[in-house]
Each structure stands twice: as structure tokens, then as C-alpha cells.
Write a protein that holds these residues in place. Structure first.
Motif, PDB file in Angstrom:
ATOM      1  N   ALA A 185      48.238  50.094  -0.689  1.00 59.01           N
ATOM      2  CA  ALA A 185      49.070  49.872  -1.867  1.00 59.01           C
ATOM      3  C   ALA A 185      49.471  51.200  -2.502  1.00 59.01           C
ATOM      4  O   ALA A 185      50.631  51.394  -2.888  1.00 59.01           O
ATOM      5  CB  ALA A 185      48.317  49.000  -2.877  1.00 59.01           C
ATOM      6  N   GLU A 186      48.516  52.104  -2.606  1.00 61.33           N
ATOM      7  CA  GLU A 186      48.810  53.413  -3.179  1.00 61.33           C
ATOM      8  C   GLU A 186      49.812  54.179  -2.322  1.00 61.33           C
ATOM      9  O   GLU A 186      50.736  54.819  -2.839  1.00 61.33           O
ATOM     10  CB  GLU A 186      47.513  54.213  -3.321  1.00 61.33           C
ATOM     11  CG  GLU A 186      46.550  53.633  -4.358  1.00 61.33           C
ATOM     12  CD  GLU A 186      45.219  54.355  -4.386  1.00 61.33           C
ATOM     13  OE1 GLU A 186      45.005  55.219  -3.492  1.00 61.33           O
ATOM     14  OE2 GLU A 186      44.397  54.072  -5.271  1.00 61.33           O
ATOM     15  N   GLU A 187      49.631  54.116  -0.991  1.00 63.82           N
ATOM     16  CA  GLU A 187      50.532  54.827  -0.097  1.00 63.82           C
ATOM     17  C   GLU A 187      51.937  54.223  -0.131  1.00 63.82           C
ATOM     18  O   GLU A 187      52.936  54.944  -0.124  1.00 63.82           O
ATOM     19  CB  GLU A 187      49.974  54.801   1.329  1.00 63.82           C
ATOM     20  CG  GLU A 187      50.860  55.459   2.381  1.00 63.82           C
ATOM     21  CD  GLU A 187      51.052  56.960   2.187  1.00 63.82           C
ATOM     22  OE1 GLU A 187      51.842  57.542   2.936  1.00 63.82           O
ATOM     23  OE2 GLU A 187      50.428  57.539   1.276  1.00 63.82           O
ATOM     24  N   TYR A 188      52.010  52.907  -0.177  1.00 62.94           N
ATOM     25  CA  TYR A 188      53.323  52.266  -0.277  1.00 62.94           C
ATOM     26  C   TYR A 188      54.044  52.723  -1.546  1.00 62.94           C
ATOM     27  O   TYR A 188      55.243  53.033  -1.527  1.00 62.94           O
ATOM     28  CB  TYR A 188      53.170  50.741  -0.298  1.00 62.94           C
ATOM     29  CG  TYR A 188      53.796  50.050   0.891  1.00 62.94           C
ATOM     30  CD1 TYR A 188      55.162  50.156   1.142  1.00 62.94           C
ATOM     31  CD2 TYR A 188      53.027  49.283   1.757  1.00 62.94           C
ATOM     32  CE1 TYR A 188      55.748  49.517   2.225  1.00 62.94           C
ATOM     33  CE2 TYR A 188      53.595  48.641   2.852  1.00 62.94           C
ATOM     34  CZ  TYR A 188      54.955  48.764   3.075  1.00 62.94           C
ATOM     35  OH  TYR A 188      55.521  48.137   4.156  1.00 62.94           O
ATOM     36  N   GLY A 189      53.316  52.740  -2.668  1.00 62.33           N
ATOM     37  CA  GLY A 189      53.921  53.180  -3.906  1.00 62.33           C
ATOM     38  C   GLY A 189      54.392  54.609  -3.837  1.00 62.33           C
ATOM     39  O   GLY A 189      55.479  54.956  -4.319  1.00 62.33           O
ATOM     40  N   ARG A 190      53.575  55.471  -3.233  1.00 65.58           N
ATOM     41  CA  ARG A 190      53.947  56.877  -3.124  1.00 65.58           C
ATOM     42  C   ARG A 190      55.209  57.030  -2.277  1.00 65.58           C
ATOM     43  O   ARG A 190      56.139  57.773  -2.629  1.00 65.58           O
ATOM     44  CB  ARG A 190      52.796  57.675  -2.500  1.00 65.58           C
ATOM     45  CG  ARG A 190      52.992  59.189  -2.572  1.00 65.58           C
ATOM     46  CD  ARG A 190      51.861  59.920  -1.872  1.00 65.58           C
ATOM     47  NE  ARG A 190      51.941  59.737  -0.426  1.00 65.58           N
ATOM     48  CZ  ARG A 190      52.771  60.445   0.357  1.00 65.58           C
ATOM     49  NH1 ARG A 190      53.599  61.323  -0.176  1.00 65.58           N
ATOM     50  NH2 ARG A 190      52.773  60.255   1.653  1.00 65.58           N
TER      51      ARG A 190
END
Length: 432
Positions: free
Chosen positions: A42-47
Motif C-alpha cells: 500500500a505504501e509503495e503504491y501510494g509512493r
């Protein structure tokens, strides 16, 4: 983890949206690195989403000037990100691009529903109401009222939302984890979770313990919104499910593996098990967890107490499925990564293929989305395939032996040959 390289704003702007969507959806794991947790994803997708597109590119005035192709690609990018990452800025971008796509008749009703569910999953009921009011013709579900809980009176508590009907309400409740409990993390759409709910509610030894000590819980997700949980509770009243509020306060490592059986006491995990084995083994696993909590004396339990579950458990729901699966496997052209790489290399050299109708970036996304399991293809992305004609979608599915599964959904069943229709009947044990 294979991370997307940080791109300067000027470089990102030079990439077209087709290329950016490929970069957004690239696999997260590398050859020598494990799959990251869903929180890390989720964090990587957001980034990636923030680096590849600016807020300005999702502003209404900018979207209004974009082509239909660009709006469609940005809608797909926002939907892909919102599935994993539900932060407010992601939902704002999604809401803006859905509005533009809907105005141009580019957005499907299911995509507007995903926006609605994204707001519900985030607990933003005002935003969900706004979506419902904006698209009245879609007849989206009603938005429940949320009743806040009274202040907690102990430290060893977690907040859950109970699903209430007539009227529809999310009622907040603090629950202590000091006393012995089994937390069953599950999801309405998980077949193994449904099997566990049915089996455990019928066992004469475990059903009373489940009634007193079990807490069926779902984590915040677009798959665990109010209406889906209400469906579960109506179907499985003995396994009433609640919605967790802040999952970081729970003694559960990951709320996205189903089902999990986490036995706790004094806020600490005593034993945990992931998955549902079914039969006597599944029942025995849960019994062992209750024994660890001191709630079940196994010495006084008949060693064959759960044997009936194996006797009543059907060996197969369809006697012809195994043979049909083997015939499908033998006739499937592509069942390994090597075979896929060879096929796509031939396409790049000009070989005739339905995939030739896709853009180069769409073919890359399709390739990256193919999932192998053993000696077969377990699944693949179908979003880019929707640009193809139905017969082409059938031809792509047939490359992986998935025409039997996707007929009637991705293309008409009439595209199947008579032999394929007969094999499909054997696979599903159906008459038609």
C-alpha cells in the motif's frame, strides 16, 4: 523489494500515461526478494502514484482538457491505487477522475461503486453520501449512520464497529482482549472463511466455545464494507462479524490473510493458525487453540470426536472435474513462464497474435500480471484485454486454458467449440 526508481518531475511529465500505468503496476517483488506485506505494498503504491502523476494532472480543469484515452488510463491508475491504498488524497484523485470519466460515459457503474466503497472503507461516510447523491441513476446502496462509542474505561481494549440493520448503523464498541478469546480474521468473499463458519457452528464440542469466546473480525477494506458484512451476518448469524477500526492496535500481524485463528489472553497471542484445513484436522486445530487457553480439556475429549467431519466431507463436488482439468492442462499452450516469454518474443517479432492489438505498454502490463502456480497459469490481468474484440479475448484466454472459466464473462459462450463446451460441462458437472 523491486522499487520504482525515484523520477524527477520533468522526467515523469515526459512519460505518457500508458507508460506510467505500467510503472505503477509493476511487480513489487524481485527475483531475490520476497513479496512485501500488504501494508508495504500500500505504501509503495501510494509512493508510485504520487511520483508518476501530480495532483494538478488529476485536477478537474486538467482532466477536462485531456483525451478520452488519458482519462481512461488515469481512472485505471486511481482505481488500482485505491484498491491497496485508501488515503484521502488517493480517494480525492479517484473521485475527480470518476466524475470526468462518467461525464464522458467512460466509467462503468462498477467503477463508481468502487469509489463509493473506497469512501465507506475509509469511514468517510459524508464522502460516500456525496457520491450517492451525485450518481442517483446508479442506485448505490444507502450509507449507514455511525454511532460513536462511549469513552473506553480500560487500556486493554480495541474498537470495533458492529453492523446493525433496520435502521442501518455502524455502532462503535470497545472490546477487551484481557479475557481469553479467539480472533477469527476473515472476509465475506473468502470461501475458506465461509466453510469454517459453517463447520464450527455445527460441531457439538466447539460450537458452544465459539459462541462464548470467538470474535469474527474483518479489517478495513473495500471488500469489507458495511453491506458485504451485513450479507455475511445474515447468512452466518452464529459467526457475526465486526469491523476493526485501527488494526495497528490489534495483536494481529496482518489483516489480509484469511481465515486466521488468533487465540489471545491478557492482550497477548498464545497460539495462532492461518488457513482452514477443513475436516477433522480443521476442527482439531481450533480445539488445540482452545486447549492452550485452558478452555478445553482434551484429556476428556474422545480421540475420534471429530472423525465424523472426514466421513461427511465430500471428496469432490464434481466427479468429472479432475479428469477435465487434466485434459485442459494437456491442451493448454502456455503453462510456464518460459513458454510465455517465448510466445511474447514471437509477438514482438511480428507473429500473429490477438495481443498484437494491444499497445506495447499494455502487453507489458499483461505479461507482468500473469500468475503461475505449479505447471499452470493461476490467473492474469484482464483490464487491458477489454480493449480487444470478444473473439480476441477468447483467443487470449485459450492460450492459458482459461476459456472455460471466462466464457460468459469476458466473451460469449458461443465462441467455445463443441469440444470445449463439452469439457466445460465436465469441469462444472453441468448439463448446459
Amino acid at each position: 523489494m523491486a522499487l520504482l526508481l525515484t523520477l524527477a518531475a520533468s522526467v515523469t511529465a515526459a512519460l505518457d500515461d500508458d507508460r506510467r500505468l505500467t510503472l505503477l503496476t509493476e511487480r513489487f517483488e524481485g527475483a531475490d526478494s520476497p513479496m512485501p506485506t500488504l501494508t508495504e505494498q500500500a505504501e509503495e503504491y501510494g509512493r508510485r502514484f504520487r511520483e508518476l502523476w501530480s495532483d494538478n494532472e488529476y485536477a478537474p480543469e486538467e482532466l477536462a482538457e485531456a483525451s478520452n484515452e488519458v482519462v481512461s488510463l488515469r481512472l485505471r491508475a486511481a482505481l488500482s491505487t485505491a484498491f491497496a491504498n485508501n488515503e484521502p488524497w488517493v480517494r480525492q484523485r479517484l473521485e475527480q477522475v470518476v466524475a470526468e470519466a462518467h461525464e464522458r460515459e467512460l466509467a462503468q457503474a462498477s467503477e463508481v461503486r468502487r469509489l463509493f466503497d473506497a469512501h465507506l472503507a475509509a469511514g468517510d461516510l459524508a464522502a460516500a453520501k456525496r457520491v450517492r447523491q451525485r450518481y442517483p441513476e446508479l442506485e448505490l446502496p444507502t450509507v449507514p449512520e455511525r454511532i460513536e462509542p462511549s469513552p473506553a474505561d480500560t487500556e486493554a481494549v480495541v474498537l470495533v464497529w458492529r453492523i446493525k440493520q433496520d435502521p442501518e448503523r455502524l455502532v462503535g464498541e470497545w472490546i477487551s482482549l484481557n479475557n481469553p478469546r479467539v480472533l477469527i480474521v476473515s472476509a465475506p468473499g473468502c470461501g475458506f472463511s465461509r466453510q469454517a463458519a459453517e463447520t464450527l457452528s455445527e460441531d457439538e464440542t466447539l460450537a458452544p466455545l465459539m459462541d462464548e469466546y470467538a470474535l469474527w473480525v474483518a479489517g478495513p477494506s473495500t471488500s469489507n464494507t458495511f453491506h458485504r458484512l451485513a450479507w455475511w451476518n445474515k447468512r452466518y448469524p452464529s459467526a457475526e462479524k465486526v469491523l476493526a477500526d485501527d488494526v495497528s492496535t490489534w495483536p494481529v500481524a496482518d489483516f489480509f490473510h484469511f481465515p486466521q485463528f488468533v487465540f489471545v489472553e491478557n492482550g497477548q497471542v498464545t497460539v495462532e493458525h492461518s488457513g482452514w484445513l477443513g475436516g477433522s484436522q480443521g476442527l482439531l486445530t481450533v480445539a488445540n487453540g482452545f486447549a492452550e487457553l485452558g478452555l478445553l480439556d482434551k484429556q476428556h475429549l474422545d480421540e475420534n470426536a471429530f472423525a465424523y467431519a472426514d466421513q461427511t466431507r465430500p471428496q469432490t463436488a464434481c466427479p468429472t472435474r479432475a479428469s477435465a482439468m487434466e485434459r485442459i492442462r494437456q491442451a493448454t499452450p502456455i503453462s510456464t513462464p518460459e513458454a510465455l516469454a517465448e510466445y511474447l518474443a514471437e509477438v514482438e517479432q511480428g507473429a500473429d497474435s490477438p495481443l498484437s492489438a494491444l499497445s506495447t505498454e499494455a502487453r507489458k502490463r499483461f505479461r507482468n500480471g500473469v500468475v503461475f502456480s505449479g505447471n499452470r497459469v493461476a490467473g492474469f490481468r484482464t483490464d487491458d484485454l477489454m480493449a480487444l474484440e470478444p473473439e480476441q479475448r477468447y483467443q487470449v484466454a485459450a492460450l492459458f486454458g482459461h476459456q472455460y472459466l471466462l466464457a460468459g464473462r469476458q466473451f460469449p459462450e458461443t465462441l467455445l467449440s463443441e469440444d470445449e463446451r463439452e469439457l466445460r460441462r465436465q469441469f462444472y458437472c453441468s448439463e448446459d
